[in-house]
Design an enzyme around this catalytic site. Structure first.
Site, PDB file in Angstrom:
ATOM      1  N   CYS A 406       4.214   7.112 -53.331  1.00  0.00           N
ATOM      2  CA  CYS A 406       3.459   8.430 -53.214  1.00  0.00           C
ATOM      3  C   CYS A 406       2.616   8.389 -52.055  1.00  0.00           C
ATOM      4  O   CYS A 406       2.234   9.602 -51.694  1.00  0.00           O
ATOM      5  CB  CYS A 406       2.552   8.529 -54.635  1.00  0.00           C
ATOM      6  SG  CYS A 406       3.511   9.035 -55.708  1.00  0.00           S
ATOM      7  N   LYS A 409       3.862  10.916 -49.582  1.00  0.00           N
ATOM      8  CA  LYS A 409       4.148  12.382 -50.102  1.00  0.00           C
ATOM      9  C   LYS A 409       3.530  13.292 -48.932  1.00  0.00           C
ATOM     10  O   LYS A 409       2.691  13.023 -48.099  1.00  0.00           O
ATOM     11  CB  LYS A 409       3.037  12.706 -51.281  1.00  0.00           C
ATOM     12  CG  LYS A 409       3.877  12.831 -52.680  1.00  0.00           C
ATOM     13  CD  LYS A 409       2.835  12.978 -53.614  1.00  0.00           C
ATOM     14  CE  LYS A 409       3.778  13.642 -54.933  1.00  0.00           C
ATOM     15  NZ  LYS A 409       2.833  13.732 -56.194  1.00  0.00           N
ATOM     16  N   ASP A 437       2.499  19.594 -64.574  1.00  0.00           N
ATOM     17  CA  ASP A 437       3.314  18.356 -64.156  1.00  0.00           C
ATOM     18  C   ASP A 437       4.870  18.615 -64.313  1.00  0.00           C
ATOM     19  O   ASP A 437       5.250  18.030 -63.481  1.00  0.00           O
ATOM     20  CB  ASP A 437       3.122  17.252 -65.196  1.00  0.00           C
ATOM     21  CG  ASP A 437       1.501  16.858 -64.924  1.00  0.00           C
ATOM     22  OD1 ASP A 437       1.217  16.668 -63.736  1.00  0.00           O
ATOM     23  OD2 ASP A 437       0.699  16.643 -65.874  1.00  0.00           O
ATOM     24  N   ASP A 453      11.330  13.789 -59.190  1.00  0.00           N
ATOM     25  CA  ASP A 453      10.593  12.813 -58.458  1.00  0.00           C
ATOM     26  C   ASP A 453      11.396  11.802 -57.593  1.00  0.00           C
ATOM     27  O   ASP A 453      12.437  11.461 -58.086  1.00  0.00           O
ATOM     28  CB  ASP A 453       9.592  11.903 -59.016  1.00  0.00           C
ATOM     29  CG  ASP A 453       8.209  12.615 -59.256  1.00  0.00           C
ATOM     30  OD1 ASP A 453       7.615  12.618 -58.202  1.00  0.00           O
ATOM     31  OD2 ASP A 453       7.755  12.662 -60.467  1.00  0.00           O
ATOM     32  N   ASP A 476       5.621  12.340 -65.705  1.00  0.00           N
ATOM     33  CA  ASP A 476       5.234  13.931 -65.950  1.00  0.00           C
ATOM     34  C   ASP A 476       5.481  14.335 -67.179  1.00  0.00           C
ATOM     35  O   ASP A 476       5.022  14.985 -67.772  1.00  0.00           O
ATOM     36  CB  ASP A 476       6.167  14.765 -65.045  1.00  0.00           C
ATOM     37  CG  ASP A 476       5.735  14.484 -63.451  1.00  0.00           C
ATOM     38  OD1 ASP A 476       4.551  14.278 -63.361  1.00  0.00           O
ATOM     39  OD2 ASP A 476       6.640  14.666 -62.750  1.00  0.00           O
ATOM     40  N   HIS A 527      23.483  11.435 -57.954  1.00  0.00           N
ATOM     41  CA  HIS A 527      24.079  11.746 -56.661  1.00  0.00           C
ATOM     42  C   HIS A 527      23.753  10.710 -55.862  1.00  0.00           C
ATOM     43  O   HIS A 527      22.706  10.180 -55.584  1.00  0.00           O
ATOM     44  CB  HIS A 527      23.980  13.165 -56.097  1.00  0.00           C
ATOM     45  CG  HIS A 527      24.316  13.298 -54.818  1.00  0.00           C
ATOM     46  ND1 HIS A 527      25.593  13.766 -54.770  1.00  0.00           N
ATOM     47  CD2 HIS A 527      23.898  13.262 -53.629  1.00  0.00           C
ATOM     48  CE1 HIS A 527      25.817  13.843 -53.388  1.00  0.00           C
ATOM     49  NE2 HIS A 527      24.670  13.517 -52.590  1.00  0.00           N
TER      50      HIS A 527
END
Ligand SMILES: Cc1cc2nc3c(=O)[nH]c(=O)nc-3n(C[C@H](O)[C@H](O)[C@H](O)COP(=O)(O)OP(=O)(O)OC[C@H]3O[C@@H](n4cnc5c(N)ncnc54)[C@H](O)[C@@H]3O)c2cc1C
Length: 728
Positions: A406, A409, A437, A453, A476, A527
């Site tokens: 994070c 971010k 969230d 995320d 979340d 993916h």
């Protein structure tokens, strides 16, 4: 681990012994393009045994003799897997590691030392310890010292084995106990042979015996231990030696798992040729105490483990590049410096005895010089910046590396601005509000949550990074009182060969799948692509039986609780710059890997507002809750739980990349009065739940957490004041 060129071969070092530590250091200064180096070791540090007696005697602190493998791995750009190796599958070229997916190798090396535990003696497992491995012995020794200091026990110490290690330890323990005034301690050495200290000259032996007499160490020779009891060691003749601390320091024993590898001799040591390649497998090398130098057998001593390092370094590289292997030629005799309790030592070389404080100073200098190799790493040249650069590039690069997790971010202020330009959802089945969230979708009469995320990898072990990413993604869903349902993985692998891609993906999917399965969710697809660096993310749905809990709704009088300690961002930022201690980093990893499923299950039925603490830091997430709830949150800064090491680092000025943005986005703009206040803006990854609990439910809540053995801290309260956060 990040390399600008594709990775094609896996070199795995099993054990952070002296040889591997030196190999890693050399490798860090001269890496091989295409090689991915991995170190597997049970803990974040490895002790340097030359300083062990000095630590036991009280001359060194525990950190003085610990090689910090987290810092070393960062310097060497190596993956670090903090786990114990338990076996090898040589046909499949895989290493079995306790508690996680097997690690594949192209070339491997074993440097796991020995143990001095003696499980064959009945009672040893329950009432005694080996002098090696150090971690258990050190913890137990510190316990004995503490209780002796307070007079709780009178130490009755028995050491099994009257070789150099046993005698050196006996002198060290007795010296330390006498200097702390531990009543009338007794230290007894039990030796099976008629003469102790075999393998050193008669003069040196006599000098050590004089030191034992001086300190009052008792020596019993020609005795055989048949059983160890809680309060005594029983000998073959029926005699009992009163004991409340028993240490095994007899012969070096190989670790038992090695016997199953097909690499060992009759005694259980790994047979190696002069090149340090195992006699049984050209893809596996071994060094240090666990290896048997078949071409030139030598006693087990750290000096050989150290001297083998340049040969192993050269030969591992040669194995990867098709170069010529070198031979290791061990010296016939070597200087033994044996400490004598206080700051004195005796020396043994060519049978010549020497004794005195100057020898201790000499040994101290040698040992500290060795340890400095793992304290001060050479600054490696950074790639040159181009001669011509657009304005602002240098400022944007800053002086520090970009954080992972994070810490990488985008700041909340810029993000909110962009998001505010998006059209409002028009569909009737989208129920969420800005700032929730996760998105809330109406689906078949139920409310389904949807979140995503991804994290730029900050842990070099992909298995562990995947576990943390999965816990982070579920934060979340848990924060909204829902159950995780289905996950799609988005993975970017750095460029590597197809074989390494498969290995890495297997590690990632095993880690993630374990975590999602334990939380009742399934991975349903994903993916994967190749890119600049390892990034792991998940898009996740969740189902909520009741209405999802939001981060608004706190009322005056509600109690504010948090379920994990903060400080992750600071510790990770420090780790990248080799400023954090290995134990602190391991503590942060452990915290991030910890599931919030149980915490969420207790909080969800009672919380009036809840969120998970992530990138915007405790203050950022709390301000959103307080403002959204139109309440004032009073935070008792002293009660906020903080990870070990984070305050020290904050005080030293370490900040995560996004800290400034978090600080700027907050309405709390006064001077920060302490490291704790600095950490309020620290970004968290896979952080704890932050919840507003009605006052009449808090006793139940705390009892439920205690019953489940879960972490929770009360850190404040909501009141009717102006909406926002105040610190008290
Ligand atoms: C009390 C005492 C004093 C000594 N003093 C001296 C001295 O002054 N000079 C000297 O030359 N020698 C000394 N020795 C001998 C010295 O300890 C060893 O020779 C030396 O430590 C050998 O180093 P190594 O590299 O083989 O392994 P070690 O230093 O023992 O390191 C082994 C590493 O492997 C790790 N490991 C273990 N099991 C596993 C596993 N299953 N998977 C992954 N990792 C694993 C361990 O955690 C550790 O980090 C002393 C020994 C003792 C007991």
């Amino acid at each position: 681990m990040h390399s600008p060129l594709p990775l094609t071969r896996d070199v795995v070092l099993i054990g952070g012994g002296h040889t591997h530590a030196l190999v890693l250091r050399q490798w860090g200064m001269n890496p091989i393009a295409g090689a991915r180096l991995t170190l597997i070791n049970p803990g974040p540090t490895a002790p340097y045994s030359g300083m062990l007696p000095g630590y036991v005697a009280g001359h060194y602190g525990r950190r003085d003799l610990e090689i910090d493998l987290v810092r070393l791995a960062r310097f060497a750009n190596a993956r670090l897997v903090l786990a114990k190796t338990v076996g090898l599958d040589r046909a499949e070229r895989r290493i079995f590691v306790a508690g996680q997916v097997p690690i594949s190798y192209d070339v491997a090396s074993i440097n796991v030392g020995i143990t001095t535990e003696i499980p064959a003696i009945p009672g040893f497992q329950d009432h005694a310890l080996g002098a090696k491995p150090l971690a258990r012995y050190a913890a137990a020794w510190e316990g004995v010292l503490g209780r002796a200091r307070t007079g709780e026990i009178t130490p009755r110490i028995t050491i099994i084995g009257g070789g150099v290690a046993g005698v050196e330890l006996s002198l060290a323990m007795m010296h330390h106990l006498q200097t702390v005034g531990a009543g009338s301690p007794a230290v007894t050495i039990l030796e099976a042979a008629d003469t102790p200290l075999s393998g050193i000259g008669a003069g040196t032996r006599a000098a050590l015996m004089r030191h034992m007499a001086r300190l009052g160490v008792t020596l019993k020779t020609g005795v055989s231990v048949v059983k160890i009891h809680a309060d005594a060691v029983e000998l073959a003749d029926g005699a009992r030696v009163p004991t409340n601390f028993c240490i095994g320091a007899a012969t070096a024993r190989p670790h038992r798992w090695l016997a199953e590898t097909g690499l060992t001799n009759d005694a259980g040591f790994v047979g190696v040729e002069a090149t340090l390649r195992t006699t049984a497998d050209p893809l596996i090398y071994a060094a240090g105490d666990c290896a048997d130098l078949t071409h030139a057998p030598r006693p087990k001593a750290g000096v050989f483990a150290v001297r083998e390092a340049p040969t192993l370094y050269h030969n591992l590289r040669a194995a990867l590049t098709g170069g010529r292997q070198r031979r290791f030629r061990p010296q016939k005799s070597y200087l033994k410096l044996i400490s004598t309790g206080g700051k004195g030592a005796v020396a043994d070389k060519f049978g010549l005895p020497l004794d005195g404080a100057w020898l201790w100073r000499w040994k101290d200098r040698i040992d500290r010089k060795f340890m400095r190799k793992f304290e001060d790493y050479p600054a490696m040249p950074k790639p040159d910046l181009p001669r011509e650069m657009a304005d602002g590039l240098r400022a944007e690069l800053g002086g520090i590396p970009l954080c992972g997790g994070c810490g990488a971010k985008v700041g909340s202020a810029g993000l909110s601005q962009v998001l505010s330009t998006l059209p409002r959802p028009r569909r009737a089945d989208i129920l969420s509000q800005p700032g929730d969230d996760a998105a809330i979708l109406a689906h078949c009469g139920q409310e389904q949550l949807f979140t995503t995320d991804h994290l730029r990898a900050f842990v070099s072990d992909p298995y562990r990074m995947a576990r943390i990413s999965a816990i982070h993604a579920m934060g979340d869903i848990w924060a909204m009182g829902a159950q995780p349902q289905a996950a799609l993985a988005s993975i970017i692998l750095p460029r590597m060969s197809a074989a390494l891609q498969n290995r890495t993906l297997r590690e990632i999917m095993a880690g993630a799948s374990e975590v999602f399965t334990a939380a009742g969710a399934d991975i349903v697809g994903g993916h994967t692509s190749l890119g600049a660096e390892l990034t792991i993310g998940f898009s996740l749905t969740g189902l909520s039986a009741a209405h999802p809990i939001r981060n608004i709704g706190a009322q005056a009088g509600d109690v504010l609780v948090i379920t994990k300690s903060i400080g992750v961002g600071t510790i990770l930022a420090a780790e990248m710059r080799q400023l954090a201690q290995g134990e602190w980093v391991e503590g942060a990893y452990h915290s991030m890997e910890y599931s919030q499923a149980k915490a969420a299950a207790i909080l969800s039925p009672i919380a009036r507002a809840m969120t998970d603490v992530t990138g915007f830091g405790l203050i950022g997430h709390l301000e959103a809750m307080a403002k959204g709830s139109n309440s004032q949150a009073e935070v008792e800064v002293a009660r906020i739980p903080i990870l070990e090491g984070a305050e020290t680092l904050a005080e030293r000025g370490v900040r995560s990349s996004i800290w400034e943005a978090n600080r700027a986005a907050s309405t709390l703009q006064g001077a920060l009065k302490s490291p704790r206040e600095i950490l309020l803006f620290d970004p968290q990854t896979a952080g704890g739940l932050l919840a507003a609990i009605p006052e009449d439910k808090i006793t139940y809540c705390l009892q439920a957490f205690e019953k489940e053995g879960e972490q929770i801290s009360v850190i404040g309260r909501f009141s009717k004041g102006a909406a926002g956060v105040t610190l008290v």
